[in-house]
Design an enzyme around this catalytic site. Structure first.
Site, short mmCIF file in Angstrom:
data_model
loop_
_atom_site.label_atom_id
_atom_site.label_comp_id
_atom_site.label_asym_id
_atom_site.label_seq_id
_atom_site.Cartn_x
_atom_site.Cartn_y
_atom_site.Cartn_z
N ASN A 79 0.82 -1.21 0.00
CA ASN A 79 0.00 0.00 0.00
C ASN A 79 0.86 1.26 0.00
O ASN A 79 0.35 2.37 0.19
CB ASN A 79 -0.90 0.03 1.24
CG ASN A 79 -1.87 -1.13 1.26
OD1 ASN A 79 -2.34 -1.57 0.22
ND2 ASN A 79 -2.16 -1.64 2.44
N HIS A 95 -14.73 -1.52 4.97
CA HIS A 95 -13.63 -2.27 5.60
C HIS A 95 -14.04 -2.84 6.97
O HIS A 95 -14.88 -2.28 7.67
CB HIS A 95 -12.45 -1.30 5.78
CG HIS A 95 -11.20 -1.94 6.26
ND1 HIS A 95 -10.76 -1.86 7.56
CD2 HIS A 95 -10.27 -2.67 5.60
CE1 HIS A 95 -9.61 -2.51 7.69
NE2 HIS A 95 -9.29 -3.01 6.50
N GLU A 104 -15.99 4.53 2.14
CA GLU A 104 -14.55 4.67 1.92
C GLU A 104 -14.36 5.60 0.72
O GLU A 104 -15.16 5.60 -0.21
CB GLU A 104 -13.92 3.31 1.61
CG GLU A 104 -13.90 2.39 2.82
CD GLU A 104 -13.26 1.04 2.52
OE1 GLU A 104 -12.32 0.97 1.70
OE2 GLU A 104 -13.71 0.05 3.12
N SER A 157 -10.89 -0.56 -0.82
CA SER A 157 -9.60 -1.25 -0.72
C SER A 157 -9.55 -2.56 -1.48
O SER A 157 -8.48 -2.99 -1.88
CB SER A 157 -9.25 -1.49 0.74
OG SER A 157 -10.24 -2.27 1.37
N ASP A 165 -13.74 7.22 5.14
CA ASP A 165 -12.43 6.63 5.43
C ASP A 165 -11.60 6.75 4.15
O ASP A 165 -11.85 6.06 3.17
CB ASP A 165 -12.64 5.17 5.83
CG ASP A 165 -11.34 4.43 6.05
OD1 ASP A 165 -10.26 4.99 5.75
OD2 ASP A 165 -11.40 3.27 6.49
N HIS A 223 -7.12 4.62 1.50
CA HIS A 223 -6.40 4.26 0.27
C HIS A 223 -6.35 5.39 -0.76
O HIS A 223 -5.66 5.26 -1.77
CB HIS A 223 -7.01 3.01 -0.36
CG HIS A 223 -6.75 1.80 0.47
ND1 HIS A 223 -5.59 1.06 0.37
CD2 HIS A 223 -7.48 1.22 1.45
CE1 HIS A 223 -5.62 0.08 1.24
NE2 HIS A 223 -6.76 0.15 1.91
N LYS A 277 -0.25 3.81 4.70
CA LYS A 277 -0.34 3.41 3.30
C LYS A 277 0.51 4.40 2.49
O LYS A 277 1.74 4.33 2.59
CB LYS A 277 -1.81 3.31 2.90
CG LYS A 277 -2.51 2.31 3.88
CD LYS A 277 -3.92 2.04 3.59
CE LYS A 277 -4.63 1.38 4.77
NZ LYS A 277 -4.10 0.10 5.20
#
Ligand SMILES: Cc1ncc(COP(=O)(O)O)c(C=O)c1O
Length: 358
Positions: free
Chosen positions: A47, A126, A160, A164, A184, A187, A216
Site C-alpha cells: 500500500n 472495511h 470509503e 480497498s 475513510d 487508500h 499506506k
C-alpha cells in the site's frame, strides 16, 4: 485431548477450506522489490503507493521513544502536537491521532452514532468500520455498494474514499446531503485530490468526519480523524480506542510528519503513479484480463483460482497474494495488484508478462 486441541481442530478446518493464513517475511531491497522467503520478487501488493516507506527523509525522521501511556494520562509529546498541527494546516480542520486506522474507525463508529440513530454503511466497507459499528448502539443499514439511492433517511453515512478490495471511488457527489458523512480515506490519501487530500477533496467535498492513515501512501504508521472541533473534543473524551491505549511512539509520529510533508508536494510521484496505473491497466486489457476500478488498486476477480494465480505469479518473481474470504465474499476471490509510483516500466511489463494472456 490436549489443552489446545480445540484450536488445532479449528486450524485444520480452516486449512481444509483453503482459509488458513500464514505470515511471510519480505525483506525490502528497494521501494518495489524485496526478498520473500529467500527469493527476489517485484512487490505488487504494497500500500506504499508513493514509495515513501523507503524514502530516506521519512526513515531518517525516526527519533525519540515510546509514548509511555495514553496521552490523557502521561502527557502528549511535542511530536504528537506537531503532527496534529500539520494535519490541520493541510486539511483546514483540527485532527486527533490514533495508533492505526483500525482504531480510528473503532472510535468514530462506536462514539458518534447513538442509540436511535440510523447508520447507512456501504456493503463493502472495511472490517474496521464494520467492527466499529458492531460496538455502536445505533441501527445499522447496510446499503448496496456505491448506491446513493439506498441511503434513505439515515442519520449517518459511512463510505470509503477508495475501496480497498474493489479499487473504485463511490459516486460521492450523488449521495444525499442530510446524513452526517464519515469517509475513510485510507487508500485515497496521498494519491487522489489536490495535495493528495483524498477522494472527497477530488470531488470538491469536505466530509463531516475524515479518517486518514499514515500506513499506506504516508509510508509509516498511525492514523487520524479530522473534522470540526466538537468532533475532536468528543473523541478525546469518549473514544475508547484513543483513551485506553498507549499513544503512537515518538519515532512513528516523527516519521508520519516527514511522510505527510513529502506527500503534500509529491505531484511528481502522483504523476508517475498515474502513468504506471495506465500502463498496467492497458496491458491487462490487452491480455484479456478484466480489472475492477480505475485507480492504483487493481483487483482481478477470478473466483476459486485466485490462490493458484498468485502462486503462479510468485513462481515468476511477482509478489501479489490472492484475496479470499472473509476479506471478500466466497466466489469473489481475487488477485489484488497494487501499483506504486516507484515501479519501473520494466517491472510493470514483467508483471504483465508473468500473468500472461487470460
Ligand atoms: C479502508 C481501510 N480503512 C482502515 C484500515 C486500517 O488502517 P490501519 O492499517 O492504519 O489500521 C485499512 C487497512 O487495511 C483499510 O483498508
Amino acid at each position: 485431548m490436549s489443552r489446545t486441541a480445540r484450536w488445532t481442530r479449528r486450524n485444520q478446518e480452516l486449512a481444509e477450506r483453503g482459509l488458513r493464513r500464514a505470515v511471510r517475511t519480505l525483506t525490502p531491497t528497494g521501494p518495489t522489490t524485496g526478498v520473500l522467503d529467500g527469493r527476489e520478487v517485484i512487490v505488487a501488493c504494497s500500500n506504499d503507493y508513493l514509495g515513501l516507506a523507503a524514502d530516506p527523509q521519512v526513515q531518517a525522521a525516526a527519533r525519540g521513544g515510546g509514548a509511555t501511556g495514553s496521552r490523557l494520562i502521561s502527557g502528549s509529546r511535542p511530536a504528537h502536537r506537531a503532527l496534529e498541527e500539520a494535519l490541520e494546516d493541510w486539511l483546514g480542520r483540527p485532527a486527533l491521532l490514533f495508533n492505526s486506522g483500525y482504531q480510528a474507525n473503532l472510535a468514530v463508529l462506536s462514539t458518534l452514532p447513538e442509540a436511535g440513530d440510523v447508520v447507512a454503511s456501504d456493503a463493502l466497507n472495511h472490517a474496521s468500520l464494520i467492527d466499529g459499528l458492531r460496538l455502536s448502539r445505533a441501527t445499522r443499514r447496510i446499503v448496496p455498494h456505491a448506491d446513493p439511492d439506498a441511503v434513505g433517511d439515515a442519520d449517518y453515512l459511512v463510505l470509503e474514499g477508495l475501496y480497498s478490495m474493489d479499487g473504485d471511488v463511490p459516486p460521492l457527489t450523488r449521495y444525499p446531503e442530510a446524513p452526517l458523512r464519515i469517509v475513510d480515506e485510507a487508500h485515497a490519501l496521498g494519491v487522489l485530490g489536490p495535495e493528495g487530500r483524498g477522494a472527497s477533496a477530488a470531488a470538491g467535498l469536505v466530509p463531516d468526519v475524515f479518517v486518514g492513515t499514515f500506513g499506506k501512501a504516508g509510508g509509516s504508521a498511525g492514523a487520524f480523524v479530522s473534522g470540526p472541533a466538537e468532533l475532536i473534543d468528543l473523541l478525546t473524551s469518549r473514544g475508547r480506542s484513543f483513551i485506553f491505549t498507549t499513544a503512537l511512539p515518538e519515532p512513528v509520529a516523527h516519521m508520519a510528519l516527514a511522510g505527510l510533508t513529502r506527500l503534500r508536494t509529491a505531484d511528481d510521484r502522483r504523476e508517475r503513479l498515474a502513468a504506471n496505473v495506465r500502463r498496467l491497466r492497458d496491458g491487462l486489457a490487452e491480455l484479456g484480463w478484466q480489472a475492477l476500478g480505475d485507480h492504483h488498486i487493481v483487483p482481478i476477480v477470478v473466483g476459486d483460482g485466485a490462490m493458484d494465480l498468485a502462486a503462479r505469479l510468485l513462481d515468476g518473481g511477482v509478489f501479489a497474494p490472492g484475496i479470499r474470504p472473509p476479506t471478500v465474499p466466497a466466489g469473489q476471490e481475487r488477485l489484488r495488484l497494487t501499483v506504486s509510483s516507484e515501479h519501473t516500466e520494466a517491472q510493470i511489463d514483467r508483471i504483465l508478462e508473468v500473468l500472461g494472456p487470460c
